[in-house]
Design a protein around this motif. Structure first.
Motif, mmCIF file in Angstrom:
data_model
loop_
_atom_site.group_PDB
_atom_site.id
_atom_site.type_symbol
_atom_site.label_atom_id
_atom_site.label_comp_id
_atom_site.label_asym_id
_atom_site.label_seq_id
_atom_site.Cartn_x
_atom_site.Cartn_y
_atom_site.Cartn_z
ATOM 1 N N LEU A 213 -2.842 -4.904 0.622
ATOM 2 C CA LEU A 213 -3.211 -3.497 0.854
ATOM 3 C C LEU A 213 -4.723 -3.504 0.276
ATOM 4 N N ASP A 214 -5.472 -2.762 0.899
ATOM 5 C CA ASP A 214 -6.750 -2.142 0.754
ATOM 6 C C ASP A 214 -6.777 -0.760 0.204
ATOM 7 N N CYS A 215 -7.910 -0.538 -0.886
ATOM 8 C CA CYS A 215 -7.550 0.900 -1.343
ATOM 9 C C CYS A 215 -8.063 1.649 -0.191
ATOM 10 N N GLY A 216 -7.304 2.896 -0.339
ATOM 11 C CA GLY A 216 -7.373 3.690 0.881
ATOM 12 C C GLY A 216 -6.382 3.687 1.897
ATOM 13 N N ASP A 217 -5.502 2.414 1.896
ATOM 14 C CA ASP A 217 -4.415 2.210 2.955
ATOM 15 C C ASP A 217 -3.489 3.168 2.745
ATOM 16 N N PHE A 218 -2.622 3.695 3.785
ATOM 17 C CA PHE A 218 -1.571 4.550 3.581
ATOM 18 C C PHE A 218 -0.295 3.748 3.495
ATOM 19 N N ILE A 219 0.469 4.213 2.643
ATOM 20 C CA ILE A 219 1.848 3.297 2.390
ATOM 21 C C ILE A 219 3.126 4.245 2.669
ATOM 22 N N ILE B 239 -4.161 3.448 -4.306
ATOM 23 C CA ILE B 239 -5.563 3.646 -4.834
ATOM 24 C C ILE B 239 -5.846 2.298 -5.473
ATOM 25 N N GLY B 240 -4.781 1.722 -5.833
ATOM 26 C CA GLY B 240 -5.040 0.337 -6.553
ATOM 27 C C GLY B 240 -4.189 0.094 -7.561
ATOM 28 N N VAL B 241 -4.376 -0.866 -8.490
ATOM 29 C CA VAL B 241 -3.342 -1.447 -9.296
ATOM 30 C C VAL B 241 -3.878 -1.191 -10.630
ATOM 31 N N ASN B 242 -3.008 -0.532 -11.562
ATOM 32 C CA ASN B 242 -3.468 -0.091 -13.014
ATOM 33 C C ASN B 242 -2.528 -0.737 -13.881
ATOM 34 N N ALA C 294 2.947 0.392 -22.561
ATOM 35 C CA ALA C 294 3.983 1.626 -22.724
ATOM 36 C C ALA C 294 4.946 0.850 -23.784
ATOM 37 N N ASP C 295 5.092 1.517 -24.707
ATOM 38 C CA ASP C 295 6.398 0.965 -25.618
ATOM 39 C C ASP C 295 6.016 -0.367 -26.259
ATOM 40 N N GLY C 296 4.839 -0.948 -26.115
ATOM 41 C CA GLY C 296 4.700 -2.404 -26.481
ATOM 42 C C GLY C 296 4.525 -3.309 -25.295
ATOM 43 N N ILE C 297 4.812 -2.966 -24.138
ATOM 44 C CA ILE C 297 4.983 -3.472 -23.048
ATOM 45 C C ILE C 297 3.897 -3.468 -22.001
ATOM 46 N N THR C 298 3.187 -4.495 -21.502
ATOM 47 C CA THR C 298 2.064 -4.204 -20.651
ATOM 48 C C THR C 298 2.637 -4.695 -19.190
ATOM 49 N N LYS C 299 2.340 -3.841 -18.246
ATOM 50 C CA LYS C 299 2.902 -4.142 -16.913
ATOM 51 C C LYS C 299 1.719 -3.505 -15.686
ATOM 52 N N ASP C 300 1.905 -4.125 -14.610
ATOM 53 C CA ASP C 300 1.014 -3.662 -13.555
ATOM 54 C C ASP C 300 1.604 -2.624 -12.737
ATOM 55 N N TYR C 301 1.228 -1.502 -12.262
ATOM 56 C CA TYR C 301 1.626 -0.688 -11.578
ATOM 57 C C TYR C 301 0.790 -0.358 -10.351
ATOM 58 N N ILE C 302 1.207 -0.103 -9.099
ATOM 59 C CA ILE C 302 0.727 0.333 -7.930
ATOM 60 C C ILE C 302 0.611 1.767 -8.008
ATOM 61 N N LYS C 303 -0.690 2.309 -7.921
ATOM 62 C CA LYS C 303 -1.091 3.766 -8.096
ATOM 63 C C LYS C 303 -1.198 4.096 -6.691
ATOM 64 N N ILE C 304 -0.566 5.251 -6.205
ATOM 65 C CA ILE C 304 -0.282 5.806 -5.012
ATOM 66 C C ILE C 304 -0.498 7.490 -5.284
ATOM 67 N N ARG D 101 6.070 0.196 1.757
ATOM 68 C CA ARG D 101 5.759 -0.742 2.724
ATOM 69 C C ARG D 101 4.255 -0.168 3.531
ATOM 70 N N LYS D 102 3.340 -0.924 4.061
ATOM 71 C CA LYS D 102 2.081 -0.260 4.563
ATOM 72 C C LYS D 102 2.573 0.473 5.644
ATOM 73 N N TYR D 103 1.793 1.499 5.672
ATOM 74 C CA TYR D 103 2.121 2.532 6.880
ATOM 75 C C TYR D 103 1.273 2.049 8.237
ATOM 76 N N ILE D 104 2.277 1.805 9.033
ATOM 77 C CA ILE D 104 1.859 1.435 10.519
ATOM 78 C C ILE D 104 2.138 2.632 11.610
#
Length: 179
Positions: free
Chosen positions: A4-10, A21-24, A28-38, A57-60
């Protein structure tokens, strides 16, 4: 998942169409995780843990046409899914009727290969692949039945679909049929 590229529709299975939007990285609660931001309608934001990517899924869609973004609290996505489900049911019913009718229909049974067919096929400059040979045999076998042929030939570019089709077209011409 596709890249995915920033700005892609999903499309999220539960929430519908949004914009990547990207990955943040969130702690939280002492656990670090990556999240997809939509981003959704009305600046709503949804964070999807990267271990739940099977929900998106990526929007087509139509090229050059942006889709309508759903709202997280809107019922639009549920309505869209219900409409698609209904349309799919109608298409399935139509296909069942069509195939039932086709089963009862008598089609034209083409003749067995002639010496001209063999002579024509011997002129092809390429050596056929095993898959081509199988498809050629199956297509001709279908053409020689009285049941209308229903076959879809798929393959990558450059793998000889045209050669299979040309042989079938020649076979049809040999029985004075339009191609």
């Amino acid at each position: 998942m596709q890249i995915l590229d920033c700005g892609d529709f999903i499309v999220h299975r539960k929430y519908g169409i949004g914009q990547y939007i990207g990955v943040n990285t969130i702690k939280a609660d002492g656990i670090t995780k990556d999240y997809i931001k939509i981003k959704y309608k009305g600046d709503d934001i949804l964070y999807i843990p990267t271990d739940s990517l099977d929900n998106i899924r990526k929007y087509i869609g139509a090229e050059g046409k942006e889709p309508k973004i759903n709202g997280l609290t809107s019922k639009d996505w549920e309505k869209t899914k219900a409409k698609v489900k209904s349309n799919l049911r109608q298409v399935a019913e139509e296909l069942i009727r069509l195939y039932a009718t086709r089963q009862k229909t008598t089609g034209f049974a083409f003749s067995k290969d002639t010496p001209w067919q063999q002579e024509f096929e011997n002129q092809f400059p390429f050596v056929e692949t095993d898959d081509q040979l199988r498809c050629i045999k199956e297509v001709k076998k279908d053409m020689e039945k009285t049941k209308p042929m229903d076959r879809l030939l798929c393959g990558d570019v450059g793998y000889g679909k045209t050669e299979v089709a040309i042989r079938a077209a020649f076979k049809a011409c040999m029985d004075q049929k339009q191609v």
